[in-house]
Design a protein around this motif. Structure first.
Motif, PDB file in Angstrom:
ATOM      1  N   GLY A  13       6.943  14.462   0.560  1.00 62.04           N
ATOM      2  CA  GLY A  13       7.933  13.519   0.023  1.00 62.04           C
ATOM      3  C   GLY A  13       7.363  12.124  -0.153  1.00 62.04           C
ATOM      4  N   ILE A  14       8.047  11.151   0.441  1.00 62.39           N
ATOM      5  CA  ILE A  14       7.601   9.759   0.301  1.00 62.39           C
ATOM      6  C   ILE A  14       6.382   9.440   1.171  1.00 62.39           C
ATOM      7  N   GLY A  15       5.900  10.439   1.920  1.00 58.66           N
ATOM      8  CA  GLY A  15       4.795  10.212   2.855  1.00 58.66           C
ATOM      9  C   GLY A  15       3.590   9.529   2.231  1.00 58.66           C
ATOM     10  N   LYS A  16       3.210   9.983   1.033  1.00 56.30           N
ATOM     11  CA  LYS A  16       2.005   9.412   0.433  1.00 56.30           C
ATOM     12  C   LYS A  16       2.234   7.939   0.049  1.00 56.30           C
ATOM     13  N   GLU A  17       3.391   7.686  -0.561  1.00 51.93           N
ATOM     14  CA  GLU A  17       3.676   6.308  -0.981  1.00 51.93           C
ATOM     15  C   GLU A  17       3.640   5.334   0.197  1.00 51.93           C
ATOM     16  N   VAL A  18       4.238   5.748   1.299  1.00 49.09           N
ATOM     17  CA  VAL A  18       4.309   4.800   2.426  1.00 49.09           C
ATOM     18  C   VAL A  18       2.985   4.692   3.187  1.00 49.09           C
ATOM     19  N   THR A  19       2.268   5.829   3.340  1.00 50.32           N
ATOM     20  CA  THR A  19       0.997   5.719   4.079  1.00 50.32           C
ATOM     21  C   THR A  19      -0.040   4.936   3.276  1.00 50.32           C
ATOM     22  N   ASP A  20       0.038   5.002   1.935  1.00 49.87           N
ATOM     23  CA  ASP A  20      -0.880   4.190   1.115  1.00 49.87           C
ATOM     24  C   ASP A  20      -0.803   2.727   1.540  1.00 49.87           C
ATOM     25  N   TRP A  21       0.428   2.278   1.800  1.00 47.82           N
ATOM     26  CA  TRP A  21       0.602   0.859   2.156  1.00 47.82           C
ATOM     27  C   TRP A  21       0.276   0.593   3.619  1.00 47.82           C
ATOM     28  N   GLY A  22       0.453   1.608   4.437  1.00 42.27           N
ATOM     29  CA  GLY A  22       0.028   1.473   5.827  1.00 42.27           C
ATOM     30  C   GLY A  22      -1.486   1.280   5.898  1.00 42.27           C
ATOM     31  N   VAL A  23      -2.197   2.077   5.108  1.00 40.66           N
ATOM     32  CA  VAL A  23      -3.657   1.981   5.057  1.00 40.66           C
ATOM     33  C   VAL A  23      -4.077   0.585   4.603  1.00 40.66           C
ATOM     34  N   LYS A  24      -3.419   0.094   3.555  1.00 39.62           N
ATOM     35  CA  LYS A  24      -3.792  -1.232   3.035  1.00 39.62           C
ATOM     36  C   LYS A  24      -3.475  -2.339   4.038  1.00 39.62           C
ATOM     37  N   ALA A  25      -2.371  -2.186   4.739  1.00 43.31           N
ATOM     38  CA  ALA A  25      -2.022  -3.215   5.738  1.00 43.31           C
ATOM     39  C   ALA A  25      -3.074  -3.251   6.839  1.00 43.31           C
ATOM     40  N   PRO A 283      13.029  13.463   0.151  1.00 39.33           N
ATOM     41  CA  PRO A 283      12.633  14.055  -1.135  1.00 39.33           C
ATOM     42  C   PRO A 283      13.443  13.514  -2.322  1.00 39.33           C
ATOM     43  N   ASP A 284      14.672  13.076  -2.051  1.00 40.90           N
ATOM     44  CA  ASP A 284      15.518  12.585  -3.149  1.00 40.90           C
ATOM     45  C   ASP A 284      14.975  11.318  -3.800  1.00 40.90           C
ATOM     46  N   ILE A 285      14.177  10.545  -3.075  1.00 37.61           N
ATOM     47  CA  ILE A 285      13.645   9.322  -3.689  1.00 37.61           C
ATOM     48  C   ILE A 285      12.117   9.359  -3.831  1.00 37.61           C
ATOM     49  N   ALA A 286      11.515  10.497  -3.492  1.00 36.14           N
ATOM     50  CA  ALA A 286      10.038  10.578  -3.528  1.00 36.14           C
ATOM     51  C   ALA A 286       9.497  10.329  -4.929  1.00 36.14           C
ATOM     52  N   GLY A 287       8.399   9.629  -4.974  1.00 38.43           N
ATOM     53  CA  GLY A 287       7.704   9.406  -6.242  1.00 38.43           C
ATOM     54  C   GLY A 287       8.386   8.418  -7.175  1.00 38.43           C
ATOM     55  N   GLN A 288       9.399   7.725  -6.684  1.00 40.09           N
ATOM     56  CA  GLN A 288      10.141   6.815  -7.564  1.00 40.09           C
ATOM     57  C   GLN A 288       9.939   5.347  -7.215  1.00 40.09           C
ATOM     58  N   THR A 347       8.572   0.099  -3.585  1.00 40.68           N
ATOM     59  CA  THR A 347       7.582   0.352  -2.534  1.00 40.68           C
ATOM     60  C   THR A 347       6.317  -0.476  -2.749  1.00 40.68           C
ATOM     61  N   ARG A 348       5.776  -0.413  -3.954  1.00 41.29           N
ATOM     62  CA  ARG A 348       4.490  -1.074  -4.232  1.00 41.29           C
ATOM     63  C   ARG A 348       4.606  -2.591  -4.112  1.00 41.29           C
ATOM     64  N   GLU A 349       5.699  -3.116  -4.659  1.00 42.46           N
ATOM     65  CA  GLU A 349       5.856  -4.579  -4.642  1.00 42.46           C
ATOM     66  C   GLU A 349       6.049  -5.076  -3.207  1.00 42.46           C
ATOM     67  N   MET A 350       6.813  -4.317  -2.427  1.00 44.20           N
ATOM     68  CA  MET A 350       7.027  -4.712  -1.026  1.00 44.20           C
ATOM     69  C   MET A 350       5.707  -4.630  -0.262  1.00 44.20           C
ATOM     70  N   GLY A 351       4.973  -3.557  -0.493  1.00 43.04           N
ATOM     71  CA  GLY A 351       3.676  -3.411   0.177  1.00 43.04           C
ATOM     72  C   GLY A 351       2.763  -4.580  -0.168  1.00 43.04           C
ATOM     73  N   GLN A 352       2.705  -4.904  -1.458  1.00 46.38           N
ATOM     74  CA  GLN A 352       1.833  -5.992  -1.901  1.00 46.38           C
ATOM     75  C   GLN A 352       2.264  -7.328  -1.292  1.00 46.38           C
ATOM     76  N   GLN A 353       3.584  -7.513  -1.211  1.00 45.83           N
ATOM     77  CA  GLN A 353       4.115  -8.744  -0.628  1.00 45.83           C
ATOM     78  C   GLN A 353       3.626  -8.906   0.821  1.00 45.83           C
ATOM     79  N   VAL A 354       3.617  -7.801   1.552  1.00 47.29           N
ATOM     80  CA  VAL A 354       3.142  -7.863   2.946  1.00 47.29           C
ATOM     81  C   VAL A 354       1.653  -8.209   2.977  1.00 47.29           C
ATOM     82  N   LEU A 355       0.867  -7.587   2.100  1.00 44.21           N
ATOM     83  CA  LEU A 355      -0.578  -7.889   2.091  1.00 44.21           C
ATOM     84  C   LEU A 355      -0.811  -9.366   1.763  1.00 44.21           C
ATOM     85  N   ASP A 356      -0.118  -9.858   0.744  1.00 47.23           N
ATOM     86  CA  ASP A 356      -0.285 -11.276   0.364  1.00 47.23           C
ATOM     87  C   ASP A 356       0.055 -12.168   1.555  1.00 47.23           C
TER      88      ASP A 356
END
Ligand code: IPM
Ligand code: MG
Length: 368
Positions: A13-25, A283-288, A347-356
């Motif tokens: 499900g959303i696992g990949k999207e969220v762990t991508d940002w965990g890795v970057k953090a 799964p209902d929001i995965a990949g979105q 997801t991506r914008e929030m992740g990026q915001q944390v990195l910035d």
């Protein structure tokens, strides 16, 4: 430079999207703390069943054992809920890896960010200031007890709830020790008015309490605990409970923090630990691009604190999340009426915001 090996189990499900940002953090905070990472990606859950037929392939367990810590996304797929006759399920992978790594303690901090007070469905004055540390036993109880199965023509089913004294003792010690560093109150949750395994649980906790005379122990039945948690969450500080009660109570407690999308957890035992958000695979929001990556990012902070002995990096990550929230940024699950629509992020914008923000905090520190 310290080379750190992290096994990443994105899962389903959303696992990949969220762990991508965990890795970057981790990479970003690590840069400022002399830490370099090697990330190894392995399969678990539905993803692993599809690729190998097994929910926990040997290669995954081996890689985890050889790592300094494990970052996990989420496990589960609706395919199995729609087909309950399927014998092989993604969740078996999660249970097997917990058991395989000996992770008997699941630590779930219920930490409330003041900025999210309005995102909770509970009243502000009830929840403000809540800070609870759950210790959920993770490799015993009804999740693992034998025998289990079906009888007769399949119309009778049974599971076994079983606890050995040493299983209660080792997690209780962890909870007592945590209580000593906090408010010195320990709530132990059981169902000792009905279950024998709970009577043993209570006995062991009570016996241990003499070794921790500075900690006040309060025993609660789980039904009462569920009620008290919503009625007055601030009465709790450290809560100790078994596997299934802990599963249920921590989902309930997540609502005090506004969203399941905010809560991190650490599963620890003897060696390598797993750090993961407490939410599921959604799964209902995965990949979105809708998932909230903050629980996973906060899990990497827990990893730094408890798994990598790098509390300064952990602190920096938490500070960055706090700052992003203070600046008004929200994913959909934590927004409320007052959220500025231009600050609702994916997801991506929030992740990026944390990195910035991690960079910004680091630069401020350098300037200061
Ligand atoms: C959790 C989850 C798991 C559990 C499931 C997915 C097996 O709900 O980590 O809380 O029940 O332990
Ligand atoms: Mg759960």
């Amino acid at each position: 430079m310290k080379e750190i090996n992290i096994c990443v189990l994105a899962g389903d499900g959303i696992g990949k999207e969220v762990t991508d940002w965990g890795v970057k953090a981790l990479e970003t905070a690590g840069k400022y703390h002399n830490m370099t990472f090697n990330f190894h990606h392995e399969l678990l859950g539905h993803a692993a069943i599809q690729a190998t037929g097994k929910p926990l392939p040997e290669a995954t367990l081996e890689r985890c054992k050889a790592s300094d810590a494990v970052l996990l996304g989420a496990i589960g797929d609706p395919h199995y809920d729609l087909n309950p006759h399927l014998k092989v399920r993604p969740e078996q992978g999660l249970l097997a890896i917990r058991k395989g790594l000996g992770l008997y303690a699941n630590i779930r901090p219920i930490l409330l960010f003041d900025e999210l007070l309005d995102a909770s469905s509970l009243k502000k004055e009830i929840i403000q200031g809540t800070d609870i540390l759950f210790f959920r036993e993770l490799t015993g109880g009804i999740y693992f007890g034998q025998p289990r199965g079906r009888k007769e023509d399949g119309t009778i089913a049974f599971d076994t709830k079983i606890y050995a004294k040493y299983e209660v003792e080792r997690i209780a010690r962890m909870a007592f020790e945590a209580a000593q560093t906090r408010k010195k109150i320990l709530h132990s949750v059981d169902k000792a008015n009905v279950l024998e395994s709970s009577r043993l649980w209570r006995e062991v906790v009570q016996e241990l309490s003499s070794e921790y005379p500075d900690v006040e122990v309060i025993h609660l039945f789980v039904d009462n605990a569920a009620m008290q948690l919503i009625k007055n969450p601030k009465q709790f500080d450290v809560v100790l409970t078994g596997n299934m009660f802990g599963d249920i109570l921590t989902d309930e407690a997540s609502q005090i923090a506004g969203s399941l999308g905010m809560l991190a957890s650490a599963s620890i035992g003897n060696e390598v630990g797993i750090f993961e958000p407490i939410h599921g695979s959604a799964p209902d929001i995965a990949g979105q691009n809708l998932a909230n990556p903050l629980a996973t990012i906060l899990s990497t902070a827990l990893m730094c604190n408890r798994g990598l002995n790098a509390p300064a990096a952990g602190k920096m990550i938490v500070e960055a999340v706090d700052k992003v929230l203070k600046e008004g940024y929200r994913t959909k699950d934590i927004m409320d009426k007052s959220t500025d629509p231009s600050k609702i992020l994916g997801t991506r914008e929030m992740g990026q915001q944390v990195l910035d923000t991690i960079h910004a905090i680091a630069n401020e520190k350098i300037m200061a």
